[in-house]
Design a protein around this motif. Structure first.
Motif, PDB file in Angstrom:
ATOM      1  N   THR A  64       1.334  -1.246  -0.021  1.00 50.23           N
ATOM      2  CA  THR A  64       0.214  -0.127  -0.087  1.00 50.23           C
ATOM      3  C   THR A  64       1.250   1.637  -0.040  1.00 50.23           C
ATOM      4  O   THR A  64       0.245   1.806  -0.374  1.00 50.23           O
ATOM      5  CB  THR A  64      -0.749  -0.011   1.326  1.00 50.23           C
ATOM      6  OG1 THR A  64      -0.388  -0.243   2.513  1.00 50.23           O
ATOM      7  CG2 THR A  64      -2.138  -0.760   1.640  1.00 50.23           C
ATOM      8  N   GLY A  65       2.104   1.438   0.251  1.00 48.76           N
ATOM      9  CA  GLY A  65       2.825   2.116   0.762  1.00 48.76           C
ATOM     10  C   GLY A  65       2.991   2.925   1.731  1.00 48.76           C
ATOM     11  O   GLY A  65       3.972   4.225   1.535  1.00 48.76           O
ATOM     12  N   LEU A  66       1.745   2.432   3.002  1.00 46.97           N
ATOM     13  CA  LEU A  66       1.594   2.949   3.795  1.00 46.97           C
ATOM     14  C   LEU A  66       2.862   2.746   4.683  1.00 46.97           C
ATOM     15  O   LEU A  66       3.124   1.521   4.695  1.00 46.97           O
ATOM     16  CB  LEU A  66       0.463   2.619   4.605  1.00 46.97           C
ATOM     17  CG  LEU A  66      -0.535   2.906   4.051  1.00 46.97           C
ATOM     18  CD1 LEU A  66      -1.715   2.453   3.876  1.00 46.97           C
ATOM     19  CD2 LEU A  66      -1.217   4.653   3.350  1.00 46.97           C
ATOM     20  N   SER A  67       3.209   4.002   5.733  1.00 45.65           N
ATOM     21  CA  SER A  67       4.355   3.345   6.486  1.00 45.65           C
ATOM     22  C   SER A  67       3.764   2.450   7.642  1.00 45.65           C
ATOM     23  O   SER A  67       2.656   1.809   7.827  1.00 45.65           O
ATOM     24  CB  SER A  67       4.333   5.037   7.512  1.00 45.65           C
ATOM     25  OG  SER A  67       3.327   4.699   8.458  1.00 45.65           O
ATOM     26  N   ALA A  68       4.482   1.578   8.485  1.00 44.09           N
ATOM     27  CA  ALA A  68       4.033   0.665   9.550  1.00 44.09           C
ATOM     28  C   ALA A  68       3.655   0.609  10.251  1.00 44.09           C
ATOM     29  O   ALA A  68       2.101   0.077  10.322  1.00 44.09           O
ATOM     30  CB  ALA A  68       5.409   0.085   9.966  1.00 44.09           C
ATOM     31  N   ALA A  69       3.965   2.034  10.759  1.00 43.15           N
ATOM     32  CA  ALA A  69       2.409   2.676  11.990  1.00 43.15           C
ATOM     33  C   ALA A  69       1.484   3.051  11.683  1.00 43.15           C
ATOM     34  O   ALA A  69       0.363   2.333  12.356  1.00 43.15           O
ATOM     35  CB  ALA A  69       3.682   3.857  12.705  1.00 43.15           C
TER      36      ALA A  69
END
Length: 194
Positions: free
Chosen positions: A20-25
């Protein structure tokens, strides 16, 4: 995130972040919210020797049923929307098995498997039915009396749907096998396959 899990099945949070390209947090926070809302389920897992949190669609969203009739067998599988097999069973059939008896056995087997996973028929979203014969997909009827004697002209979709009170789609098992390869197997990502 939902589309990634629907497309690829159970994924670790790290894999979701990569897709998704989202950060792990951010993924971790969204996963917590979706687990609390009953959309995702999460469980500890190990990938590449490392501990990870694996996410999949929650089983309560619905159940998909696959029914495979062969010349001498019946196989039924239940899966959740992340395409994880929840339960399956295979039964031998006599060589001259008929449609009415076979469909009745399939319906009973689906009921037994639903009980085994503590689910109900109301959770069934749809049923895919494969047969080893040519099928008119618009009517759900088998078009060859020689390949499956006693099955020609039977409204398979309507009859199984009446027994299980869920929508049924019928197709030739070779077509369904090719579709599975395109969706999840060796032909994934290909536009043409033979």
């Amino acid at each position: 995130m939902l589309e990634a899990v629907k497309t690829y099945g159970a994924l670790t949070q790290v894999e979701v972040a990569g897709l998704t390209g989202l950060s792990a947090a951010t993924v971790s926070n969204i996963v917590k919210e979706l687990v609390a809302a009953g959309v995702f389920s999460a469980r500890p897992s190990t990938r590449s020797g490392r501990r990870a949190q694996q996410v999949s669609l929650a089983h309560g969203i619905g159940i998909c049923v696959g029914v495979d009739f062969g010349y001498r067998h019946l196989r039924v599988a239940l899966a959740d929307l992340s395409q994880e097999i929840l339960a399956e069973q295979r039964l031998p059939l006599p060589a001259d098995h008929r449609a009415d008896a076979g469909l009745e056995r399939a319906a009973l087997l689906v009921g037994d498997l639903l009980e085994r996973i503590d689910s109900s028929p109301q959770e069934v979203l749809g049923i895919g039915l494969g047969v080893p014969a040519p099928v008119d997909v618009s009517t759900g009827r088998i078009g060859s009396a020689t390949l499956m004697p006693g099955w020609q002209g039977v409204q398979l979709a309507d009859q199984l749907s009446a027994r299980l009170r869920a929508p049924v789609v019928v197709d030739n098992n070779a077509n369904l096998g090719a579709l599975a390869e395109v969706q999840r197997g060796a032909a994934r990502g290909c536009s043409n396959v033979a």
